[in-house]
Scaffold this motif. Structure first.
Motif, PDB file in Angstrom:
ATOM      1  N   GLU A 263       0.822  -1.210   0.000  1.00 16.80           N
ATOM      2  CA  GLU A 263       0.000   0.000   0.000  1.00 16.80           C
ATOM      3  C   GLU A 263       0.859   1.266   0.000  1.00 16.80           C
ATOM      4  OE1 GLU A 263      -3.177   0.353  -0.362  1.00 16.80           O
ATOM      5  OE2 GLU A 263      -3.854  -1.715  -0.207  1.00 16.80           O
ATOM      6  N   SER A 285      -7.957  -4.586  -0.240  1.00 10.66           N
ATOM      7  CA  SER A 285      -6.961  -3.657  -0.772  1.00 10.66           C
ATOM      8  C   SER A 285      -7.329  -3.237  -2.198  1.00 10.66           C
ATOM      9  CB  SER A 285      -5.575  -4.307  -0.775  1.00 10.66           C
ATOM     10  OG  SER A 285      -4.645  -3.503  -1.480  1.00 10.66           O
ATOM     11  N   LYS A 287      -5.288  -2.121  -4.298  1.00 13.35           N
ATOM     12  CA  LYS A 287      -4.146  -2.355  -5.181  1.00 13.35           C
ATOM     13  C   LYS A 287      -4.032  -3.806  -5.651  1.00 13.35           C
ATOM     14  CE  LYS A 287      -0.808   1.272  -4.042  1.00 13.35           C
ATOM     15  NZ  LYS A 287       0.621   1.538  -3.754  1.00 13.35           N
TER      16      LYS A 287
END
Length: 315
Positions: A263, A285, A287
């Motif tokens: 992150e 998340s 990402k």
């Protein structure tokens, strides 16, 4: 296509993947009860007749590695004693694969020990994916089908239409794998010269070999564990002028501080597959993108069951 004597069973490690494979094969999931006694011993009972059945047990030996390996061995033993015609251990992620040689004095070769355990338990065949080192296949005295998740990841990358792509290996050992990816997506290749501290063993990135300035860099690795190496590689690429950094790995172990590191890193997206079940933190998340390998494993299981060639999947 009749598959009445094909059964897919799941351990506790990744029931969702086993369900996806069963749906792809159009077979009902195998009925069994896997529990633990209060002292954590494994309790397993098959709830249907599997005499003469071609059994496939889906169980990656990932997080809680030792418990998952023991579960798998107990399940294999139960099927062997219940007269299954063939038992294939489907191990999308093979634990202990990184301990495949004696690189220090007085250490075990744990990857070989696990191979011996599975064979002794009664497995007739192993189906696995992206072993850390391909020569681990030779640790087994039973057939091993070694698949690669490259088609799944490459297909995703091709659909993104990234401009000016350079595939980057985070270390010299992964150069051959990165070269194969670069060839398939028509990209350039770069390699990061990674060295480890003799005192701490931590990775220290030294040099980027290849032109990455103004490029979309795809960092390609087989396993991301604590993400220390991949993050340092991304930082080195950024320093050397990379415009965008995408990371991809087959096995997203993502233990310890991995997700936090990802992150906070220059990595725009991390692409992993579901050979290992992802944690809630990983799933939340923004990402991290998780691709399914159920179809690929299902195709291999169908070929093994029907005694047809699996070679077309080894790319």
């Amino acid at each position: 296509m009749a598959r009445s004597n094909l059964k897919v069973f799941s351990g506790s490690a990744h029931p969702q993947l086993a369900q996806e494979i069963s749906e792809f094969l159009c077979v009902a999931p195998g009925q069994a009860r896997l529990q633990r006694f209060p002292d954590t011993e494994v309790s397993f009972q098959i709830d249907e007749n599997i005499r003469g059945t071609d059994v496939f047990i889906v169980q990656p030996t990932s997080r809680h590695v030792d418990a998952n390996i023991m579960e798998l061995c107990v399940m294999i033993d139960a099927f062997r004693r219940s007269s299954a015609s063939r038992i294939t251990a489907v191990i999308p992620y093979y634990g202990y694969a990184r301990q495949d040689r004696k690189d220090k004095p007085r250490v075990p070769i744990s990857a070989k020990l696990v191979a011996n355990l599975l064979s002794a338990a009664g497995a007739n065949r192993i189906l696995t994916m992206d072993l850390h080192k391909a020569q681990i296949q030779g640790f087994f005295d039973i057939p091993v089908d070694h698949l690669f998740a490259a088609p799944v990841i490459i297909d995703y990358l091709a659909r993104q239409n990234f401009p000016n792509v350079t595939v980057v290996s985070p270390d010299a050992g992964g150069a051959e794998r990165a070269r194969a990816y670069a060839k398939r997506v028509g990209a350039d290749l770069a390699i990061i010269d990674k060295r480890r501290s003799s005192e701490t063993g931590a990775a220290e990135v030294m040099n980027v070999i290849g032109d990455v300035r103004g490029r979309t860099c795809v960092l390609q690795d087989d396993i991301i564990d604590t993400a220390g190496t991949i993050v340092k590689a991304a930082q080195a690429l950024k320093v050397n002028g990379a415009e965008r950094i995408i990371a991809c790995a087959v096995h997203g172990v993502l233990s310890g501080p991995a997700i936090e590191r990802i992150e906070l890193s220059p990595i725009e997206k991390l692409i992993v597959t579901n050979t290992i079940p992802q944690s809630e933190a990983c799933a939340s998340s923004s990402k991290i993108i998780c691709l399914s390998v159920a179809r690929l494993l299902g195709q291999a299981i169908r070929s093994i069951h029907e005694e047809t060639s699996v070679s077309s999947l080894f790319v």
